[in-house]
Design a protein around this motif. Structure first.
Motif, PDB file in Angstrom:
ATOM      1  N   MET A   1      44.932  35.778  35.967  1.00  0.00           N
ATOM      2  CA  MET A   1      43.650  36.407  36.044  1.00  0.00           C
ATOM      3  C   MET A   1      43.857  37.913  36.251  1.00  0.00           C
ATOM      4  O   MET A   1      44.767  38.329  36.950  1.00  0.00           O
ATOM      5  CB  MET A   1      42.872  35.784  37.210  1.00  0.00           C
ATOM      6  CG  MET A   1      41.464  36.218  37.304  1.00  0.00           C
ATOM      7  SD  MET A   1      40.647  35.273  38.625  1.00  0.00           S
ATOM      8  CE  MET A   1      39.066  35.138  37.902  1.00  0.00           C
ATOM      9  N   ILE A   2      42.987  38.719  35.655  1.00  0.00           N
ATOM     10  CA  ILE A   2      43.098  40.175  35.711  1.00  0.00           C
ATOM     11  C   ILE A   2      41.989  40.760  36.590  1.00  0.00           C
ATOM     12  O   ILE A   2      40.830  40.357  36.505  1.00  0.00           O
ATOM     13  CB  ILE A   2      42.985  40.774  34.278  1.00  0.00           C
ATOM     14  CG1 ILE A   2      44.063  40.192  33.367  1.00  0.00           C
ATOM     15  CG2 ILE A   2      43.036  42.285  34.305  1.00  0.00           C
ATOM     16  CD1 ILE A   2      45.461  40.626  33.694  1.00  0.00           C
ATOM     17  N   CYS A   3      42.344  41.749  37.401  1.00  0.00           N
ATOM     18  CA  CYS A   3      41.382  42.421  38.274  1.00  0.00           C
ATOM     19  C   CYS A   3      40.352  43.168  37.417  1.00  0.00           C
ATOM     20  O   CYS A   3      40.725  43.948  36.544  1.00  0.00           O
ATOM     21  CB  CYS A   3      42.116  43.410  39.182  1.00  0.00           C
ATOM     22  SG  CYS A   3      41.057  44.390  40.246  1.00  0.00           S
ATOM     23  N   PRO A   4      39.052  42.944  37.669  1.00  0.00           N
ATOM     24  CA  PRO A   4      38.029  43.604  36.862  1.00  0.00           C
ATOM     25  C   PRO A   4      37.891  45.102  37.155  1.00  0.00           C
ATOM     26  O   PRO A   4      37.279  45.831  36.385  1.00  0.00           O
ATOM     27  CB  PRO A   4      36.747  42.863  37.247  1.00  0.00           C
ATOM     28  CG  PRO A   4      37.006  42.313  38.589  1.00  0.00           C
ATOM     29  CD  PRO A   4      38.474  42.024  38.643  1.00  0.00           C
ATOM     30  N   ILE A   5      38.496  45.580  38.225  1.00  0.00           N
ATOM     31  CA  ILE A   5      38.399  46.991  38.586  1.00  0.00           C
ATOM     32  C   ILE A   5      39.527  47.809  37.959  1.00  0.00           C
ATOM     33  O   ILE A   5      39.287  48.824  37.315  1.00  0.00           O
ATOM     34  CB  ILE A   5      38.397  47.174  40.123  1.00  0.00           C
ATOM     35  CG1 ILE A   5      37.216  46.438  40.750  1.00  0.00           C
ATOM     36  CG2 ILE A   5      38.379  48.651  40.508  1.00  0.00           C
ATOM     37  CD1 ILE A   5      35.846  46.920  40.325  1.00  0.00           C
ATOM     38  N   GLY A   7      42.546  46.228  36.301  1.00  0.00           N
ATOM     39  CA  GLY A   7      43.277  45.568  35.233  1.00  0.00           C
ATOM     40  C   GLY A   7      44.619  44.983  35.642  1.00  0.00           C
ATOM     41  O   GLY A   7      45.327  44.418  34.817  1.00  0.00           O
ATOM     42  N   GLU A   8      44.996  45.117  36.921  1.00  0.00           N
ATOM     43  CA  GLU A   8      46.248  44.531  37.408  1.00  0.00           C
ATOM     44  C   GLU A   8      46.083  43.025  37.592  1.00  0.00           C
ATOM     45  O   GLU A   8      44.979  42.500  37.633  1.00  0.00           O
ATOM     46  CB  GLU A   8      46.639  45.174  38.743  1.00  0.00           C
ATOM     47  CG  GLU A   8      46.926  46.656  38.672  1.00  0.00           C
ATOM     48  CD  GLU A   8      48.201  46.967  37.920  1.00  0.00           C
ATOM     49  OE1 GLU A   8      49.182  46.211  38.055  1.00  0.00           O
ATOM     50  OE2 GLU A   8      48.209  47.977  37.190  1.00  0.00           O
ATOM     51  N   LYS A   9      47.217  42.347  37.775  1.00  0.00           N
ATOM     52  CA  LYS A   9      47.194  40.912  38.030  1.00  0.00           C
ATOM     53  C   LYS A   9      46.588  40.658  39.412  1.00  0.00           C
ATOM     54  O   LYS A   9      46.886  41.365  40.376  1.00  0.00           O
ATOM     55  CB  LYS A   9      48.614  40.349  37.972  1.00  0.00           C
ATOM     56  CG  LYS A   9      48.673  38.860  38.095  1.00  0.00           C
ATOM     57  CD  LYS A   9      50.095  38.353  37.958  1.00  0.00           C
ATOM     58  CE  LYS A   9      50.094  36.845  38.150  1.00  0.00           C
ATOM     59  NZ  LYS A   9      51.450  36.316  38.157  1.00  0.00           N
ATOM     60  N   THR A  10      45.720  39.648  39.527  1.00  0.00           N
ATOM     61  CA  THR A  10      45.059  39.358  40.792  1.00  0.00           C
ATOM     62  C   THR A  10      46.007  38.680  41.772  1.00  0.00           C
ATOM     63  O   THR A  10      47.010  38.078  41.384  1.00  0.00           O
ATOM     64  CB  THR A  10      43.827  38.460  40.601  1.00  0.00           C
ATOM     65  OG1 THR A  10      44.239  37.230  40.022  1.00  0.00           O
ATOM     66  CG2 THR A  10      42.799  39.119  39.722  1.00  0.00           C
ATOM     67  N   ARG A  11      45.651  38.807  43.058  1.00  0.00           N
ATOM     68  CA  ARG A  11      46.372  38.115  44.114  1.00  0.00           C
ATOM     69  C   ARG A  11      45.426  37.110  44.739  1.00  0.00           C
ATOM     70  O   ARG A  11      44.232  37.365  44.874  1.00  0.00           O
ATOM     71  CB  ARG A  11      46.867  39.119  45.149  1.00  0.00           C
ATOM     72  CG  ARG A  11      47.956  40.003  44.557  1.00  0.00           C
ATOM     73  CD  ARG A  11      48.433  41.062  45.503  1.00  0.00           C
ATOM     74  NE  ARG A  11      48.799  40.540  46.816  1.00  0.00           N
ATOM     75  CZ  ARG A  11      48.890  41.312  47.893  1.00  0.00           C
ATOM     76  NH1 ARG A  11      48.642  42.596  47.809  1.00  0.00           N
ATOM     77  NH2 ARG A  11      49.214  40.784  49.043  1.00  0.00           N
ATOM     78  N   ARG A  15      41.294  37.408  45.206  1.00  0.00           N
ATOM     79  CA  ARG A  15      40.721  36.982  43.942  1.00  0.00           C
ATOM     80  C   ARG A  15      39.212  37.087  43.938  1.00  0.00           C
ATOM     81  O   ARG A  15      38.588  36.720  44.912  1.00  0.00           O
ATOM     82  CB  ARG A  15      41.152  35.546  43.630  1.00  0.00           C
ATOM     83  CG  ARG A  15      40.952  35.210  42.168  1.00  0.00           C
ATOM     84  CD  ARG A  15      41.659  33.970  41.776  1.00  0.00           C
ATOM     85  NE  ARG A  15      43.045  34.329  41.431  1.00  0.00           N
ATOM     86  CZ  ARG A  15      44.017  33.453  41.263  1.00  0.00           C
ATOM     87  NH1 ARG A  15      43.796  32.185  41.421  1.00  0.00           N
ATOM     88  NH2 ARG A  15      45.197  33.846  40.942  1.00  0.00           N
ATOM     89  N   PRO A  16      38.605  37.655  42.960  1.00  0.00           N
ATOM     90  CA  PRO A  16      39.100  37.984  41.626  1.00  0.00           C
ATOM     91  C   PRO A  16      39.716  39.371  41.514  1.00  0.00           C
ATOM     92  O   PRO A  16      39.898  39.887  40.416  1.00  0.00           O
ATOM     93  CB  PRO A  16      37.848  37.899  40.768  1.00  0.00           C
ATOM     94  CG  PRO A  16      36.771  38.403  41.652  1.00  0.00           C
ATOM     95  CD  PRO A  16      37.150  37.888  43.030  1.00  0.00           C
ATOM     96  N   PHE A  17      40.073  39.998  42.650  1.00  0.00           N
ATOM     97  CA  PHE A  17      40.653  41.342  42.632  1.00  0.00           C
ATOM     98  C   PHE A  17      42.137  41.288  42.941  1.00  0.00           C
ATOM     99  O   PHE A  17      42.656  40.266  43.374  1.00  0.00           O
ATOM    100  CB  PHE A  17      39.925  42.233  43.646  1.00  0.00           C
ATOM    101  CG  PHE A  17      38.440  42.226  43.454  1.00  0.00           C
ATOM    102  CD1 PHE A  17      37.864  42.922  42.403  1.00  0.00           C
ATOM    103  CD2 PHE A  17      37.623  41.496  44.283  1.00  0.00           C
ATOM    104  CE1 PHE A  17      36.495  42.890  42.198  1.00  0.00           C
ATOM    105  CE2 PHE A  17      36.257  41.464  44.095  1.00  0.00           C
ATOM    106  CZ  PHE A  17      35.690  42.156  43.045  1.00  0.00           C
ATOM    107  N   CYS A  18      42.802  42.419  42.765  1.00  0.00           N
ATOM    108  CA  CYS A  18      44.237  42.469  43.023  1.00  0.00           C
ATOM    109  C   CYS A  18      44.542  42.925  44.439  1.00  0.00           C
ATOM    110  O   CYS A  18      45.617  42.669  44.960  1.00  0.00           O
ATOM    111  CB  CYS A  18      44.913  43.410  42.029  1.00  0.00           C
ATOM    112  SG  CYS A  18      44.408  45.136  42.216  1.00  0.00           S
ATOM    113  N   SER A  19      43.590  43.614  45.069  1.00  0.00           N
ATOM    114  CA  SER A  19      43.841  44.182  46.387  1.00  0.00           C
ATOM    115  C   SER A  19      42.529  44.436  47.126  1.00  0.00           C
ATOM    116  O   SER A  19      41.453  44.391  46.537  1.00  0.00           O
ATOM    117  CB  SER A  19      44.593  45.501  46.241  1.00  0.00           C
ATOM    118  OG  SER A  19      43.780  46.436  45.543  1.00  0.00           O
ATOM    119  N   ARG A  20      42.669  44.759  48.394  1.00  0.00           N
ATOM    120  CA  ARG A  20      41.498  45.081  49.217  1.00  0.00           C
ATOM    121  C   ARG A  20      40.784  46.343  48.706  1.00  0.00           C
ATOM    122  O   ARG A  20      39.555  46.362  48.651  1.00  0.00           O
ATOM    123  CB  ARG A  20      41.947  45.242  50.670  1.00  0.00           C
ATOM    124  CG  ARG A  20      40.852  45.536  51.614  1.00  0.00           C
ATOM    125  CD  ARG A  20      39.960  44.340  51.705  1.00  0.00           C
ATOM    126  NE  ARG A  20      39.012  44.516  52.778  1.00  0.00           N
ATOM    127  CZ  ARG A  20      38.219  43.577  53.189  1.00  0.00           C
ATOM    128  NH1 ARG A  20      38.276  42.389  52.633  1.00  0.00           N
ATOM    129  NH2 ARG A  20      37.379  43.794  54.133  1.00  0.00           N
TER     130      ARG A  20
END
Length: 60
Positions: A1-5, A7-11, A15-20
Protein backbone atom coordinates in the motif's frame (compact mmCIF):
# COMPACT_ATOMS: atom_id res chain seq x y z
CA UNK A 1 0.00 0.00 0.00
CA UNK A 2 1.24 3.52 -0.84
CA UNK A 3 0.94 6.59 1.41
CA UNK A 4 -1.57 9.03 -0.13
CA UNK A 5 0.45 12.03 1.12
CA UNK A 6 4.03 11.31 0.02
CA UNK A 7 3.87 8.10 -2.04
CA UNK A 8 6.16 6.05 0.23
CA UNK A 9 5.36 2.51 1.34
CA UNK A 10 2.94 2.48 4.30
CA UNK A 11 3.75 1.16 7.75
CA UNK A 12 1.27 -0.95 9.66
CA UNK A 13 1.07 1.34 12.71
CA UNK A 14 0.24 4.41 10.56
CA UNK A 15 -1.77 2.80 7.77
CA UNK A 16 -2.90 4.17 5.35
CA UNK A 17 0.10 6.49 5.88
CA UNK A 18 3.81 5.84 6.09
CA UNK A 19 4.49 7.92 9.19
CA UNK A 20 3.04 10.14 11.89
CA UNK A 21 3.97 13.36 10.02
CA UNK A 22 2.00 12.24 6.95
CA UNK A 23 -0.98 11.29 9.11
CA UNK A 24 -0.77 14.70 10.81
CA UNK A 25 -0.60 16.50 7.45
CA UNK A 26 -3.72 14.67 6.32
CA UNK A 27 -5.52 15.62 9.54
CA UNK A 28 -4.45 19.23 9.02
CA UNK A 29 -6.02 19.21 5.56
CA UNK A 30 -9.31 18.03 7.04
CA UNK A 31 -9.21 20.62 9.80
CA UNK A 32 -8.42 23.60 7.56
CA UNK A 33 -11.06 22.68 4.98
CA UNK A 34 -8.75 21.56 2.17
CA UNK A 35 -10.82 18.43 1.85
CA UNK A 36 -14.45 19.19 1.13
CA UNK A 37 -17.37 17.34 -0.39
CA UNK A 38 -19.13 19.45 -3.02
CA UNK A 39 -22.80 20.15 -2.50
CA UNK A 40 -25.57 20.82 -5.01
CA UNK A 41 -27.92 22.02 -2.28
CA UNK A 42 -29.14 25.55 -3.18
CA UNK A 43 -29.12 26.55 0.50
CA UNK A 44 -25.42 25.70 0.74
CA UNK A 45 -24.67 27.81 -2.32
CA UNK A 46 -26.66 30.74 -0.97
CA UNK A 47 -24.90 30.51 2.41
CA UNK A 48 -21.48 30.43 0.72
CA UNK A 49 -22.30 33.48 -1.38
CA UNK A 50 -23.50 35.33 1.73
CA UNK A 51 -20.24 34.50 3.51
CA UNK A 52 -18.23 35.82 0.55
CA UNK A 53 -20.26 39.05 0.53
CA UNK A 54 -19.77 39.47 4.29
CA UNK A 55 -16.03 38.91 4.01
CA UNK A 56 -15.70 41.47 1.21
CA UNK A 57 -17.57 44.11 3.19
CA UNK A 58 -15.33 43.80 6.26
CA UNK A 59 -12.42 46.27 6.43
CA UNK A 60 -9.04 44.64 6.10
Amino acid sequence: MICPICGEKTRREYRPFCSRPCADRDLGKWLNGSYAVPSDDPEDLERALDEIDDAQQKPH
